[in-house]
Design a protein around this motif. Structure first.
Motif, PDB file in Angstrom:
ATOM      1  N   HIS A  52      -2.378   3.750  15.774  1.00 47.28           N
ATOM      2  CA  HIS A  52      -1.249   3.030  16.352  1.00 47.28           C
ATOM      3  C   HIS A  52      -0.379   2.483  15.232  1.00 47.28           C
TER       4      HIS A  52
ATOM      5  N   PRO B 214      11.420  -7.982   0.208  1.00 48.70           N
ATOM      6  CA  PRO B 214      11.497  -9.218  -0.579  1.00 48.70           C
ATOM      7  C   PRO B 214      10.440  -9.254  -1.690  1.00 48.70           C
ATOM      8  N   ILE B 215       9.267  -8.694  -1.416  1.00 48.46           N
ATOM      9  CA  ILE B 215       8.195  -8.713  -2.421  1.00 48.46           C
ATOM     10  C   ILE B 215       8.537  -7.786  -3.588  1.00 48.46           C
TER      11      ILE B 215
ATOM     12  N   ARG C 198      11.242  -7.112  -4.856  1.00 43.10           N
ATOM     13  CA  ARG C 198      12.228  -7.719  -5.771  1.00 43.10           C
ATOM     14  C   ARG C 198      11.557  -8.443  -6.920  1.00 43.10           C
ATOM     15  N   PHE C 199      10.388  -9.031  -6.648  1.00 52.87           N
ATOM     16  CA  PHE C 199       9.748  -9.839  -7.680  1.00 52.87           C
ATOM     17  C   PHE C 199       8.431  -9.263  -8.172  1.00 52.87           C
ATOM     18  N   SER C 200       8.066  -8.083  -7.696  1.00 52.05           N
ATOM     19  CA  SER C 200       6.823  -7.474  -8.152  1.00 52.05           C
ATOM     20  C   SER C 200       7.141  -6.292  -9.056  1.00 52.05           C
TER      21      SER C 200
ATOM     22  N   LEU D 256      -0.102  -6.488  -1.276  1.00 53.61           N
ATOM     23  CA  LEU D 256       1.057  -7.355  -1.531  1.00 53.61           C
ATOM     24  C   LEU D 256       2.082  -7.364  -0.402  1.00 53.61           C
TER      25      LEU D 256
ATOM     26  N   ALA E  80       3.878  -8.534   2.682  1.00 58.32           N
ATOM     27  CA  ALA E  80       3.850  -9.825   3.374  1.00 58.32           C
ATOM     28  C   ALA E  80       3.987  -9.649   4.883  1.00 58.32           C
ATOM     29  N   ALA E  81       4.080  -8.407   5.348  1.00 53.89           N
ATOM     30  CA  ALA E  81       4.235  -8.125   6.779  1.00 53.89           C
ATOM     31  C   ALA E  81       5.419  -8.880   7.381  1.00 53.89           C
ATOM     32  N   CYS E  82       6.550  -8.892   6.662  1.00 51.93           N
ATOM     33  CA  CYS E  82       7.749  -9.551   7.201  1.00 51.93           C
ATOM     34  C   CYS E  82       8.491  -8.607   8.143  1.00 51.93           C
ATOM     35  N   PHE E  83       8.141  -7.324   8.078  1.00 62.78           N
ATOM     36  CA  PHE E  83       8.683  -6.277   8.965  1.00 62.78           C
ATOM     37  C   PHE E  83      10.153  -5.955   8.736  1.00 62.78           C
ATOM     38  N   THR E  84      10.703  -6.378   7.592  1.00 60.13           N
ATOM     39  CA  THR E  84      12.088  -6.018   7.289  1.00 60.13           C
ATOM     40  C   THR E  84      12.205  -4.495   7.158  1.00 60.13           C
TER      41      THR E  84
ATOM     42  N   ASP F  96      11.985  -2.778  10.544  1.00 58.73           N
ATOM     43  CA  ASP F  96      13.215  -2.965  11.314  1.00 58.73           C
ATOM     44  C   ASP F  96      14.363  -2.103  10.796  1.00 58.73           C
ATOM     45  N   ARG F  97      14.392  -1.875   9.488  1.00 61.03           N
ATOM     46  CA  ARG F  97      15.567  -1.220   8.911  1.00 61.03           C
ATOM     47  C   ARG F  97      15.376   0.267   8.629  1.00 61.03           C
TER      48      ARG F  97
ATOM     49  N   ARG G 260      -0.565  -1.493   6.826  1.00 58.34           N
ATOM     50  CA  ARG G 260      -1.734  -2.123   7.455  1.00 58.34           C
ATOM     51  C   ARG G 260      -2.828  -1.081   7.717  1.00 58.34           C
TER      52      ARG G 260
END
Lengths: 213, 304
Positions: free
Chosen positions: A66, A85-86, A88-90, A118, A120-124, A127-128, A140
């Motif tokens: 799934h 976002p991660i 950008r800084f990793s 690493l 963060a599961a923000c799902f950006t 979504d995009r 995951r």
């Protein structure tokens, strides 16, 4: 020529900012704790690919879970990484390249990569993604499979054990529970860890937690 | 299926989750105060457990079971769930939707739940606090409860990813241009201040694996909030709040910056506008000193 100059300037500034930020932080005594260990793995992940590493079934395996159904639609545009976002800084976390490695069948590299942990599961990214790949869900799935191989970062073992012991992910000190009531809050509702342990036995979750990581 | 979608329903089952009772009680205190004022009755939820999100990375199926078990508790009571933490809200909403839609998955999860005498039926809804305020209480009712509009204040928001993402699974607001919290802030009379990267993640979910990156992300956002001229930042997530409030002094030390930006839980802001005192809303529970905000509010009350 006159046009390219300001454009170049725009590019350089954020990098400078970043270097400044990291160098400041590394002078702090906290640096050990905050060290990005994932960058140490970068070497093995970028090493040249050997033919025996390919597992052509890996992408199909992922697609059967799934959230992994659309993996094969990825056309490597890189929206996920550029909007992450991660990333950008990793130095090392790049969702696009994890997806690419999976499509190529580099199963062992993907599953043993520290960078997996690493997201963060923000799902950006999900979504995009223009191809509807559920990138965060694919990551995951990678993690879930890595766990089956015995790789579980300590923090998840702790959270999992806490849940089975207390019903929730943290053990709240008695003193704090008393303080709740002093501030006028009702007592924290009782939980039922026994029921959870039963479920954890049934699903094999308990075994996973106890297995070596 | 949505038998309980009745808009007259005033009682909600309160899902506290893990982080709120563990470290962020001012969020709970202020939520209870403002919801009571808005005629929402909160019912406690014995037997509840973690929503499941923290273990999704290691066992997706166990996450589904934990979430489903919570949903069955609410079904038993015949009440919809109101959730303070966006992580829990997103998880419960997602799983509720998935299990309602997929008979196969529902049967699988129920085969486990059966062992503990439970069954997922799909009769209730779960909503994050913001969604409850927007959809069930409504802006008009909130506006009429505002007794002391916060005209002197300028604030920004950090909503938290899981209130709106992933879009198809959560079905609330627009993550690319969120409006829910903006509307709720403006209702208090405060001036809403926009900033770049408003909807970007604070990084909190990976703090247990790597805390350097979340601190950098949060620092960047604090810089943007400060540059935009906001006097306070408003959150609706216990984890985001820990990043922006609890960690703010640490971020200032690490990056040699000065922010001193108070970070309020939305119900604290709304509570101030309703006329609750800073004690009643537990503003002293905040790490970053909110005195500048409180004095703005009391100046106004004294008609200065």
């Amino acid at each position: 020529m006159s046009e390219s100059k300001p454009r170049q300037k725009e590019k350089v500034e954020p990098e400078r900012e970043f270097t400044k930020a990291t160098s400041t932080s590394s002078e702090e005594p906290l640096s050990d704790m905050t060290k990005d260990k994932t960058s140490e793995r970068r070497g093995s992940e970028t090493a040249s690919i050997k033919a025996h590493e390919f597992d052509p079934h890996f992408k199909h395996e992922i697609s059967n879970f799934h959230g992994g159904e659309k993996l094969k639609q990825c056309f490597q545009c890189g929206t996920c990484t550029s909007d992450c976002p991660i990333a950008r800084f990793s130095d090392s976390y790049r969702p696009r390249s994890l997806i690419r490695m999976a499509l190529l069948g580099l199963k062992d590299r993907v599953l043993s990569s520290d960078t997996l942990w690493l997201c963060a599961a923000c799902f950006t990214c999900t979504d995009r993604c223009p191809q509807d790949v559920e990138v965060a869900s694919v990551i995951r799935i990678f993690r879930n499979i890595a766990v089956k191989r015995g790789v579980i970062p300590q923090i998840f073992k702790e959270l999992g054990s806490n849940i089975l012991e207390n019903g929730i992910a943290y053990k709240i000190p008695e003193l704090r529970l008393k303080k709740r009531e002093q501030t006028g809050l009702p007592p924290l509702p009782k939980r039922n860890p026994k029921a959870l342990e039963k479920l954890a036995k049934e699903t094999g979750f308990l075994k996973k937690l106890k297995g070596s990581g | 299926m949505d038998v309980n979608k009745d808009s007259n329903q005033k009682a909600w089952l309160l899902f506290l989750g893990c982080a709120v009772p563990y470290r962020v009680s001012s969020y709970e205190i202020s939520t209870r105060k403002v919801l009571a004022e808005l005629d929402i009755k909160l019912v406690e939820m014995p037997e509840y457990n973690c929503c499941g999100l923290p273990i999704d990375p290691i066992d997706h199926e166990m996450m589904l079971i934990l979430a489903a078990r919570n949903l069955t508790l609410a079904e038993e009571k015949g009440l919809n769930l109101v959730v303070l933490c966006p992580g829990c809200a997103g998880t419960l909403r997602k799983v509720n939707k998935k299990l309602k839609e997929s008979k196969m998955l529902r049967e699988k999860i129920n085969s486990y739940l059966k062992e503990t005498g439970r069954e997922f039926k799909g009769t209730i809804e779960a909503k994050h606090l913001l969604q409850l305020l927007i959809e069930d209480v409504g802006l008009e009712k909130i506006r009429s409860a505002v007794k002391k509009p916060l005209f002197n204040l300028q604030v920004s928001e950090h909503m938290g990813c899981h209130v709106t993402r992933p879009t198809g699974a959560v079905d609330f607001d627009n993550p690319e241009n969120p409006e829910a919290l903006k509307k709720l802030i403006e209702v208090t009379g405060a001036k809403y201040v926009d900033y770049i990267d408003k909807s970007a993640c604070c990084g909190a979910p990976i703090a247990g694996v790597n805390d350097k990156i979340p601190l950098q992300l949060t620092k960047e956002k604090l810089i943007h909030v400060k540059d935009a001229g906001a006097q306070a930042l408003i959150t609706v997530c216990p984890f985001c709040h820990m990043m922006f409030d609890t960690n703010q002094p640490r971020i200032e030390r690490m990056f040699n910056e000065t922010f001193k930006i108070p970070v309020l839980h939305y119900p604290q802001l709304l509570g101030l506008a309703m006329g609750f005192s800073s004690e009643e809303l537990n503003l002293k529970g905040l790490r970053v000193d909110p005195t500048p905000i409180i004095s703005q509010v009391s100046d106004r009350a004294e008609g200065k």
